[in-house]
Design a protein around this motif. Structure first.
Motif, PDB file in Angstrom:
ATOM      1  N   VAL A 193       0.858  -1.182   0.000  1.00  0.00           N
ATOM      2  CA  VAL A 193       0.000   0.000   0.000  1.00  0.00           C
ATOM      3  C   VAL A 193       0.891   1.227   0.000  1.00  0.00           C
ATOM      4  CG1 VAL A 193      -1.749   1.307   1.209  1.00  0.00           C
ATOM      5  CG2 VAL A 193      -1.772  -1.163   1.311  1.00  0.00           C
ATOM      6  N   LEU A 194       0.531   2.122  -0.869  1.00  0.00           N
ATOM      7  CA  LEU A 194       1.348   3.314  -1.008  1.00  0.00           C
ATOM      8  C   LEU A 194       0.489   4.517  -0.623  1.00  0.00           C
ATOM      9  CD1 LEU A 194       3.415   3.912  -4.158  1.00  0.00           C
ATOM     10  CD2 LEU A 194       1.636   5.529  -3.609  1.00  0.00           C
ATOM     11  N   GLU A 195       1.068   5.412   0.153  1.00  0.00           N
ATOM     12  CA  GLU A 195       0.328   6.586   0.598  1.00  0.00           C
ATOM     13  C   GLU A 195       0.975   7.830   0.009  1.00  0.00           C
ATOM     14  OE1 GLU A 195      -0.217   6.097   4.895  1.00  0.00           O
ATOM     15  OE2 GLU A 195      -1.544   7.851   4.734  1.00  0.00           O
ATOM     16  N   ALA A 196       0.139   8.668  -0.567  1.00  0.00           N
ATOM     17  CA  ALA A 196       0.695   9.878  -1.182  1.00  0.00           C
ATOM     18  C   ALA A 196      -0.076  11.101  -0.705  1.00  0.00           C
ATOM     19  CB  ALA A 196       0.625   9.776  -2.701  1.00  0.00           C
ATOM     20  N   ASN A 197       0.646  12.176  -0.434  1.00  0.00           N
ATOM     21  CA  ASN A 197       0.026  13.428  -0.013  1.00  0.00           C
ATOM     22  C   ASN A 197       0.028  14.440  -1.147  1.00  0.00           C
ATOM     23  OD1 ASN A 197      -0.238  12.274   2.456  1.00  0.00           O
ATOM     24  ND2 ASN A 197       1.298  13.566   3.476  1.00  0.00           N
ATOM     25  N   ASP A 198      -0.860  15.406  -0.996  1.00  0.00           N
ATOM     26  CA  ASP A 198      -0.908  16.545  -1.922  1.00  0.00           C
ATOM     27  C   ASP A 198      -0.986  16.105  -3.379  1.00  0.00           C
ATOM     28  OD1 ASP A 198      -0.572  18.151   0.299  1.00  0.00           O
ATOM     29  OD2 ASP A 198       1.602  18.037   0.153  1.00  0.00           O
ATOM     30  N   THR A 199      -1.902  15.238  -3.662  1.00  0.00           N
ATOM     31  CA  THR A 199      -2.019  14.791  -5.043  1.00  0.00           C
ATOM     32  C   THR A 199      -2.965  15.707  -5.806  1.00  0.00           C
ATOM     33  OG1 THR A 199      -3.927  13.395  -4.637  1.00  0.00           O
ATOM     34  CG2 THR A 199      -1.759  12.409  -4.272  1.00  0.00           C
ATOM     35  N   LEU A 200      -2.987  15.539  -7.083  1.00  0.00           N
ATOM     36  CA  LEU A 200      -3.893  16.318  -7.916  1.00  0.00           C
ATOM     37  C   LEU A 200      -5.341  15.889  -7.715  1.00  0.00           C
ATOM     38  CD1 LEU A 200      -1.775  16.382 -11.159  1.00  0.00           C
ATOM     39  CD2 LEU A 200      -2.308  18.315  -9.697  1.00  0.00           C
ATOM     40  N   LEU A 201      -5.513  14.753  -7.063  1.00  0.00           N
ATOM     41  CA  LEU A 201      -6.872  14.319  -6.782  1.00  0.00           C
ATOM     42  C   LEU A 201      -7.464  15.150  -5.651  1.00  0.00           C
ATOM     43  CD1 LEU A 201      -5.922  10.622  -7.054  1.00  0.00           C
ATOM     44  CD2 LEU A 201      -7.625  11.708  -8.486  1.00  0.00           C
ATOM     45  N   GLY A 202      -6.666  16.030  -5.110  1.00  0.00           N
ATOM     46  CA  GLY A 202      -7.210  16.963  -4.140  1.00  0.00           C
ATOM     47  C   GLY A 202      -7.095  16.495  -2.710  1.00  0.00           C
ATOM     48  N   GLU A 203      -6.524  15.354  -2.497  1.00  0.00           N
ATOM     49  CA  GLU A 203      -6.384  14.911  -1.113  1.00  0.00           C
ATOM     50  C   GLU A 203      -5.250  13.910  -1.004  1.00  0.00           C
ATOM     51  OE1 GLU A 203     -10.216  13.116  -0.214  1.00  0.00           O
ATOM     52  OE2 GLU A 203     -10.482  13.042  -2.378  1.00  0.00           O
ATOM     53  N   ASN A 204      -5.095  13.424   0.202  1.00  0.00           N
ATOM     54  CA  ASN A 204      -4.104  12.383   0.418  1.00  0.00           C
ATOM     55  C   ASN A 204      -4.738  11.062   0.021  1.00  0.00           C
ATOM     56  OD1 ASN A 204      -2.682  14.446   1.489  1.00  0.00           O
ATOM     57  ND2 ASN A 204      -3.090  13.890   3.618  1.00  0.00           N
ATOM     58  N   ILE A 205      -4.009  10.269  -0.693  1.00  0.00           N
ATOM     59  CA  ILE A 205      -4.628   9.033  -1.167  1.00  0.00           C
ATOM     60  C   ILE A 205      -3.771   7.809  -0.831  1.00  0.00           C
ATOM     61  CG2 ILE A 205      -5.798  10.196  -3.068  1.00  0.00           C
ATOM     62  CD1 ILE A 205      -3.734   8.909  -4.940  1.00  0.00           C
ATOM     63  N   LYS A 206      -4.431   6.674  -0.932  1.00  0.00           N
ATOM     64  CA  LYS A 206      -3.745   5.395  -0.778  1.00  0.00           C
ATOM     65  C   LYS A 206      -4.076   4.576  -2.002  1.00  0.00           C
ATOM     66  CE  LYS A 206      -4.158   4.618   4.185  1.00  0.00           C
ATOM     67  NZ  LYS A 206      -5.104   4.071   5.119  1.00  0.00           N
ATOM     68  N   VAL A 207      -3.119   3.856  -2.504  1.00  0.00           N
ATOM     69  CA  VAL A 207      -3.436   2.880  -3.549  1.00  0.00           C
ATOM     70  C   VAL A 207      -2.728   1.576  -3.203  1.00  0.00           C
ATOM     71  CG1 VAL A 207      -3.769   4.480  -5.461  1.00  0.00           C
ATOM     72  CG2 VAL A 207      -1.507   3.608  -5.018  1.00  0.00           C
ATOM     73  N   SER A 208      -3.337   0.491  -3.618  1.00  0.00           N
ATOM     74  CA  SER A 208      -2.650  -0.773  -3.408  1.00  0.00           C
ATOM     75  C   SER A 208      -1.945  -1.134  -4.711  1.00  0.00           C
ATOM     76  CB  SER A 208      -3.638  -1.852  -3.005  1.00  0.00           C
ATOM     77  OG  SER A 208      -4.718  -1.860  -3.892  1.00  0.00           O
ATOM     78  N   ALA A 209      -0.792  -1.764  -4.570  1.00  0.00           N
ATOM     79  CA  ALA A 209      -0.008  -2.122  -5.745  1.00  0.00           C
ATOM     80  C   ALA A 209       0.734  -3.418  -5.473  1.00  0.00           C
ATOM     81  CB  ALA A 209       0.981  -1.008  -6.072  1.00  0.00           C
ATOM     82  N   ASP A 210       0.951  -4.167  -6.541  1.00  0.00           N
ATOM     83  CA  ASP A 210       1.728  -5.396  -6.399  1.00  0.00           C
ATOM     84  C   ASP A 210       3.215  -5.101  -6.292  1.00  0.00           C
ATOM     85  OD1 ASP A 210      -0.464  -6.940  -6.450  1.00  0.00           O
ATOM     86  OD2 ASP A 210      -0.291  -7.561  -8.548  1.00  0.00           O
ATOM     87  N   MET A 211       3.611  -4.043  -6.982  1.00  0.00           N
ATOM     88  CA  MET A 211       5.030  -3.674  -6.959  1.00  0.00           C
ATOM     89  C   MET A 211       5.153  -2.167  -6.889  1.00  0.00           C
ATOM     90  SD  MET A 211       6.784  -6.039  -9.852  1.00  0.00           S
ATOM     91  CE  MET A 211       8.352  -5.246  -9.964  1.00  0.00           C
ATOM     92  N   VAL A 212       6.228  -1.706  -6.273  1.00  0.00           N
ATOM     93  CA  VAL A 212       6.522  -0.271  -6.264  1.00  0.00           C
ATOM     94  C   VAL A 212       7.897  -0.088  -6.892  1.00  0.00           C
ATOM     95  CG1 VAL A 212       7.034   1.721  -4.811  1.00  0.00           C
ATOM     96  CG2 VAL A 212       5.071   0.271  -4.284  1.00  0.00           C
ATOM     97  N   VAL A 213       7.975   0.844  -7.844  1.00  0.00           N
ATOM     98  CA  VAL A 213       9.244   1.081  -8.538  1.00  0.00           C
ATOM     99  C   VAL A 213       9.707   2.504  -8.242  1.00  0.00           C
ATOM    100  CG1 VAL A 213      10.389   1.171 -10.773  1.00  0.00           C
ATOM    101  CG2 VAL A 213       8.579  -0.510 -10.367  1.00  0.00           C
ATOM    102  N   LEU A 214      10.896   2.626  -7.709  1.00  0.00           N
ATOM    103  CA  LEU A 214      11.408   3.944  -7.339  1.00  0.00           C
ATOM    104  C   LEU A 214      12.270   4.497  -8.477  1.00  0.00           C
ATOM    105  CD1 LEU A 214      12.437   3.181  -3.658  1.00  0.00           C
ATOM    106  CD2 LEU A 214      10.203   3.831  -4.555  1.00  0.00           C
ATOM    107  N   GLY A 215      11.940   5.670  -8.905  1.00  0.00           N
ATOM    108  CA  GLY A 215      12.670   6.294 -10.020  1.00  0.00           C
ATOM    109  C   GLY A 215      13.933   6.957  -9.521  1.00  0.00           C
ATOM    110  N   THR A 216      15.080   6.403  -9.849  1.00  0.00           N
ATOM    111  CA  THR A 216      16.324   7.016  -9.407  1.00  0.00           C
ATOM    112  C   THR A 216      16.970   7.722 -10.578  1.00  0.00           C
ATOM    113  OG1 THR A 216      17.603   5.071  -9.937  1.00  0.00           O
ATOM    114  CG2 THR A 216      16.693   5.173  -7.749  1.00  0.00           C
ATOM    115  N   GLY A 217      17.596   8.813 -10.305  1.00  0.00           N
ATOM    116  CA  GLY A 217      18.259   9.584 -11.354  1.00  0.00           C
ATOM    117  C   GLY A 217      19.642   9.012 -11.663  1.00  0.00           C
ATOM    118  N   MET A 218      20.363   9.709 -12.523  1.00  0.00           N
ATOM    119  CA  MET A 218      21.689   9.252 -12.931  1.00  0.00           C
ATOM    120  C   MET A 218      22.742  10.188 -12.367  1.00  0.00           C
ATOM    121  SD  MET A 218      20.879   8.724 -16.906  1.00  0.00           S
ATOM    122  CE  MET A 218      20.506   7.134 -17.592  1.00  0.00           C
ATOM    123  N   VAL A 219      23.638   9.620 -11.579  1.00  0.00           N
ATOM    124  CA  VAL A 219      24.701  10.435 -11.000  1.00  0.00           C
ATOM    125  C   VAL A 219      25.955  10.229 -11.836  1.00  0.00           C
ATOM    126  CG1 VAL A 219      26.141  10.759  -8.974  1.00  0.00           C
ATOM    127  CG2 VAL A 219      23.721  10.199  -8.712  1.00  0.00           C
TER     128      VAL A 219
END
Ligand code: SF4
Ligand code: SF4
Ligand code: SF4
Ligand code: SF4
Lengths: 382, 796
Positions: free
Chosen positions: B463-489
């Motif tokens: 379960v992922l919790e996100a604040n200040d979304t464009l949906l106008g509130e804090n939301i939760k979504v369930s997901a099978d996988m979470v992928v973190l976007g890392t930049g390139m150093v």
């Protein structure tokens, strides 16, 4: 803001919305231009930007129970300025259609009325009923002599169909739909913090309803739009002529059953003149509506979905058959006049029977939503 | 060389109307061979006039042209080997000053000197200054060496191979050095790449295999894998590179520098470097005779995934701090956001975008925990908890990759698979916007801005919790996988990579100025790094995708070739392209203070055992910082030196006993500040006629002796105007204006001992487009100077 809203996107809902005329909804990238240019949107929690993302995410409960979508008069100012061609005006219209379907009772009718695949079924129902009725009573033929519609389709039979339709079917089905709808928009407004009061007080609500009527009659919200201002006149004509014809129908009903004065009435009868004027106004209104919709307003403004067009064409059919049956009656063309009258009755049936399920229901839903908005925001009557 | 001056004064462009040209001509001393004026000096007749002077019996060999700014018509006023000195009467005098017959204060009947007279004085001063400079400069001669034109490409990824192909296609030779066992880099671990052609909507098959094949087949490309650079010695055209097996040690490794305190003046020195013999590899100046020689280097060493700072746990408690008690978790540090709240390392189904790409290349996207297909995947951009901390390394890449991988998810799963993207920024510049649109169009891709605050386990899902979304509130979504976007150093942030045998250290200096990137000026001079001859491309330069890397490689190769050819002709490569001068040292007077070695922004100077600088002309960019730094004033260029500028300062006539007619000297950097002054004239803005402007190569080249000379001569105030420094510096030579700022701090003390006010000397930072601020800046400074009054040293 501590509580989180559990989001479960409904992909099916997204697809449905797309078929209801919302096919551009995924294009939105949330710039909020639409909310800024909308002449009707309130300053606090303005629409339609938030409705756009709710639509993209398939958040049905944030849309069908949302009073805001009913405050929108589809003037399309938003669509005109949308940099992405997402047509928010059309999306809200589609959401309104989905709302009518959602709260409709019985549900299956709610689903087939907006479904283009079933138009024939909707027409077949009254035709079948009428044929059975006329056949059973032995009337199924073109009568001889002076054209009198009652000779072809006895008034009693007409009323046998239309009186229960008007007094039982519509109140029952629409009543259920409306109460579901009211509950939903109230709950949604409270949950999203749009309402300044959390109770639903009927007398107060009725007060708001009463003072919303002038706004609707004057079309004052409609006239705030710029992108397709000409729709204002067409809509006004249609609304008023409908109201006029409603009054006329009631007068004739009273004339027939209380004053015992059966038709046909002389063309000089003032009520008849009024009726004819209204019919002409309706015809003009509908033709204007059609031409407005077909007008090219650039790529951003849609021309409407089946849901819109089915009502427009129904009304067009209604006035056309009504007018033609009267004209051919006066011209003594029984072979045209009677079938025309039959067709006219079919259309009238459709209009009444499907009222709670068709776009026409917006007449009531929008009025209630506007009244509720006034009520919930504690806006005083002007 | 005996100077035979010819002075040519132009009367066009309003100069003749605003100034008394005859009076001006009278100021030219009789020893000047020719002094002529012409209505339009840049006309064919005017040019002919000058040519006559050169070819005629006077034999003029130094031409002083008093006309427009030196920044215009330099091609018209070009007479081959003849020295040309420009006196800026147009932009600098008549366009920026109205010769009105009124007084300085109070109009016609007011007090003080007359404005038109002041402007005439200004023109006279400039003419004198021009002649003085002309007397002290020499025609430059290029520094030529026999060089090697082979190009070394470091890194065998998409950028490196593309670079090698570009090099080979234009006929040069390239050697690709790859650390790993084979070439291809990360590109071979990708399933698809983002679109590079119309309609820019669909994913493409990776081009890497094709490029590898081409590069391997090209006769002008040599590919060497499993190798690292132990040491790069020498300079552009003459780089001596020692290789070693990757991961091993070599005697040629650059010795670890000794730790130095910050702010210490001496550069980091390897241990015992001074004692090492010239043959000992511990001496960075020792020469490896087996080294390979290259002319220029393309740096394509790529990137590594961005990781947020480690949290405090592993850190030693600082002095005076209570060590954490047994069993107590140390307080998480405020400034160290990491991925912990997002469950990386804690939940097997939380992975990075890099891991997902590798998984997708091998097959379908499956949950690491149980190997089942992922029905919903949430992509989290900027995982630094709303801080946007990875911003410098994300560029558009994390956005593009998330969109691409969301498409994988939809490709692999059924129609009801869902891909969520939570972003802080969605950056899809240029044609990439079409790709964004196409991903948006997918019913199963859900996008919102939002700050993902937590990932937790729920049953066998997340379960992922996100604040200040464009949906106008804090939301939760369930997901099978979470992928973190890392930049390139860029690899250069943490490793020296190139291992220079330079006195200034093995890696790039001042990396913090550009978040670890090696550029010398990212905006104005792409590909150029802080070491001349090294050109960065691809992800070493900025986080980017495959197509951009390919294009970037071409850019860097063009730069590398420009470098070779400039070194070959003995001229500066950039930013003073084509400059034939180079710093000359009068070593007899050198005190071995090493200031020049330390301050050179490009590490062009080494030094010998005694500390005497060893110049490497092809590494030099001719900024003059060494000249500004030298306390002995023994560094100079043929056409720009302590004496040439000093004599200009001395040529300014300072009126004595006049409280109104003050003099202010402006030393303006010729890159931004001086052009800005020209633009002031161009726009007919105006500033005080008491100002005298001298252009300098860079504020870094300003030697404090000029300031001292000016003050002791009685000049009332001095302004140095240069580029912005600090984080978003605009200095063409990285730190010139900053270095002068430091030097000026010291001069503050000197002023005090002379009983002169600190306010008399001021440094200002300005960008070229801020020309409109100049009049205000000057006016403010004039007020300050009027406030402190005339310089008491006048007349001494
Ligand atoms: S519907 Fe159009 S105008 Fe409105 S937020 Fe979306 S992109 Fe912007
Ligand atoms: S159609 Fe008109 S009223 Fe409706 S949201 Fe758009 S701008 Fe507002
Ligand atoms: S001119 Fe600049 S680059 Fe050249 S040696 Fe001096 S400080 Fe270094
Ligand atoms: S700054 Fe001058 S004195 Fe010092 S080492 Fe360099 S050349 Fe020698």
């Amino acid at each position: 803001m501590a509580n989180s809203y559990w989001v479960e996107p409904d992909v099916k809902f997204v697809r449905q919305l797309k078929t209801m005329g919302g096919d551009t909804l995924k294009k939105c990238y949330q710039c909020a231009t639409c909310s800024v240019v909308c002449p009707i949107s309130p300053e606090e929690r303005p629409f339609p930007r938030k409705e756009m993302i709710a639509a993209q995410w398939g958040l049905k409960d944030k849309l069908v129970g949302n009073m805001d979508v009913w405050l929108c008069h589809q003037c399309n100012d938003c669509s005109t300025y949308c940099p992405r061609g997402a047509k928010p005006g059309d999306i809200l219209n589609a959401v309104r259609g989905m709302t009518i379907t959602e709260y409709a009772w019985p549900g299956w009718l709610g689903k087939i009325v907006p479904d283009a695949r079933f138009w024939w079924l909707l027409l077949a129902i009254p035709i079948a009923i009428f044929l059975v009725l006329l056949g059973a009573t032995g009337y199924l033929k073109i009568p001889e002599g002076e054209i009198e519609f009652a000779k072809f389709f006895p008034t009693l039979l007409v009323d046998l169909v239309f009186v229960p339709l008007a007094t039982l079917w519509i109140p029952l089905t629409f009543g259920i739909g409306i109460s579901r709808f009211m509950k939903a928009i109230h709950n949604n407004a409270v949950a999203e913090g749009k309402a300044k009061r959390n109770d639903l007080n009927i007398p107060d609500f009725l007060k708001s309803l009463v003072c919303t009527i002038p706004t609707i009659l004057s079309h004052s919200k409609f006239s705030q739009c710029t992108a397709n201002k000409d729709r204002y006149l067409a809509h006004l004509l249609v609304l008023f002529s409908f109201a006029g014809l409603f009054v006329v129908t009631n007068i004739f009903f009273v004339a027939l059953y209380i004053l015992q004065l059966p038709g046909p009435y002389s063309q000089a009868n003032p009520v008849k003149i009024f009726a004819n004027l209204n019919a002409i106004a309706l015809l003009v209104g509908v033709i204007l509506m059609i031409s407005n919709r077909l007008k090219d307003r650039g790529p951003n403004v849609g021309k409407g979905s089946y849901f819109d067009w089915s009502l427009i064409l129904l009304v067009l059919g209604l006035v056309a058959t009504g007018g033609l049956s009267e004209l051919t009656r006066l011209a003594h063309l029984p072979s045209i006049a009677y079938p025309m009258y039959f067709a006219h009755l079919v259309f009238v049936f459709c209009l009444f029977a499907y009222l709670p399920f068709s776009k026409l229901a917006h007449l009531v839903y929008r009025t209630l939503a506007m009244a509720y908005s006034r009520y919930a925001l504690r806006e005083p009557c002007e | 060389m005996e100077k035979k001056l010819g002075v040519y004064i132009c009367k066009g462009c309003g100069i003749g109307e605003a100034l008394d040209i005859e009076k001006l001509e009278k100021k030219v001393p009789p020893k000047v061979k020719i002094c002529k004026s012409h209505p339009i000096m840049c006309s064919p007749e005017g040019i002919e006039l000058i040519k006559q002077g050169i070819a005629g019996e006077e034999g003029v060999n130094t031409v002083v042209i008093a006309a427009c700014s030196r920044r215009v018509l330099y091609d018209v006023f070009d007479f081959g080997p003849v020295i040309v000195e420009r006196v800026n009467l147009r932009e600098g005098v008549v366009w920026s000053h109205k010769p009105e017959e009124k007084r300085m204060t109070g109009g016609e009947e007011g007090e003080g000197p007359r404005v038109d007279e002041l402007i005439q004085e200004m023109a006279e001063d400039y003419l004198r200054m021009g002649m003085a400079e002309a007397e002290r400069v020499l025609p430059p001669e290029p520094y030529k060496e026999t060089i090697d034109k082979k190009i070394m490409v470091m890194g065998g990824g998409i950028t490196g191979l593309s670079a090698a192909l570009e090099v080979a296609k234009v006929g040069y030779e390239a050697t690709v050095i790859e650390k790993g066992p084979q070439v291809g880099g990360f590109a071979v671990k990708m399933r698809k790449q983002t679109p590079s052609s119309y309609p820019y909507e669909d994913l493409q098959e990776p081009v890497i295999q094709q490029i590898i094949k081409e590069a391997e087949a090209h006769p002008k490309i040599e590919i060497r894998t499993g190798l690292e650079v132990a040491r790069i010695a020498g300079s552009p055209g003459l780089f001596d590179v020692t290789f070693k097996q990757a991961g091993t040690k070599s005697k040629w490794d650059i010795p670890e520098p000794v730790e130095v305190d910050e702010g210490a003046e001496a550069p980091p020195q390897p241990p015992d470097a001074d004692k090492a013999t010239p043959e000992d590899p511990a001496n960075i100046l020792a020469k490896d005779t087996d080294a390979d020689r290259f002319g220029a280097i393309v740096l394509a060493t790529g990137w590594k995934p961005w990781e947020p700072q480690e949290q405090g746990a592993a850190e030693e408690p600082k002095e005076g701090e209570e060590p954490p008690k047994e069993g107590e978790e140390p307080e998480p540090k405020e400034e160290g956001p990491n991925y912990e709240h997002l469950g990386l390392g804690k939940f097997p189904d939380v992975i990075t975008n890099v891991a997902l790409e590798e998984m997708a290349a091998k097959g379908k996207i499956l949950r690491p925990s149980d190997g089942k297909p992922a029905a919903s995947v949430a992509f989290v951009q900027c995982p630094g908890q709303g801080t946007d901390e990875d911003f410098p390394y994300a560029s558009s890449i994390t956005s593009m990759v998330a969109l691409k991988q969301a498409k994988y998810v939809r490709e692999d799963g059924g129609d009801d698979t869902k891909a969520y993207i939570f972003y802080q920024h969605m950056r899809t510049p240029g044609q990439n916007e079409y790709f964004y649109k196409s991903a948006q169009q997918d019913d199963g891709i859900f996008l919102t801005k939002g700050d993902v605050v937590s990932v937790s386990q729920n049953g066998d899902g997340l379960v992922l919790e996100a604040n200040d979304t464009l949906l106008g509130e804090n939301i939760k979504v369930s997901a099978d996988m979470v992928v973190l976007g890392t930049g390139m150093v860029p690899i250069t942030r943490d490793e020296p990579v190139l291992n220079f045998a330079y006195r200034q250290g093995a890696g790039f200096r001042d990396l913090d100025l550009f978040d670890g990137y090696p550029d010398s000026n990212f905006i104005c001079f792409p590909y150029e790094t802080r070491r001349t001859g090294i050109y960065a491309a691809g992800c070493a330069r900025r986080a980017m995708g495959i197509q951009e890397c390919i294009e970037d490689a071409a850019g860097a190769v063009l730069k590398a070739i420009q470098c070779l050819e400039s070194a070959h002709r003995g001229v500066s490569v950039h930013p003073r392209s084509g400059d034939m001068t180079f710093p000359d040292f009068f070593f007899q007077r050198c005190t071995q203070c090493k200031r020049c070695t330390e301050e050179c922004p490009f590490g062009a100077l080494d030094d010998d055992e005694k500390g005497t600088p060893l110049p490497n002309p092809t590494r030099c960019r001719r900024c003059g910082t060494c000249m500004g730094a030298c306390p002995e004033r023994i560094v100079g260029f043929a056409d720009y030196n302590i004496d040439s500028i000093g004599s200009m300062v001395k040529a300014i006539e300072v009126p004595e006993d006049d409280d109104e007619n003050l003099r202010v000297l402006v030393l303006a950097c010729e890159n931004d500040a001086y052009p800005a002054f020209d633009m002031v004239g161009l726009h007919r803005l105006s500033y005080s006629p008491l100002v005298r402007i001298i252009p300098v190569r860079c504020l870094g080249s300003v030697n404090v002796v000029w300031i001292k000379d000016a003050l002791s001569k009685g000049i009332d105030g001095i302004m140095t105007i240069g580029c912005k420094f600090g984080d978003d510096y605009q200095c063409h030579f990285i730190k010139g204006s900053e270095l002068l700022d430091i030097r000026m701090d010291k001069i503050g003390e000197a002023l005090k001992s002379l009983a002169l006010e600190k306010e008399r000397v001021q440094q200002v930072q300005i960008a070229i487009d801020e020309y409109d601020k100049i009049p205000g800046i000057i006016e403010e400074f004039m007020e300050t100077i009027q406030g402190v009054g005339p310089n008491p040293f006048k007349g001494f």
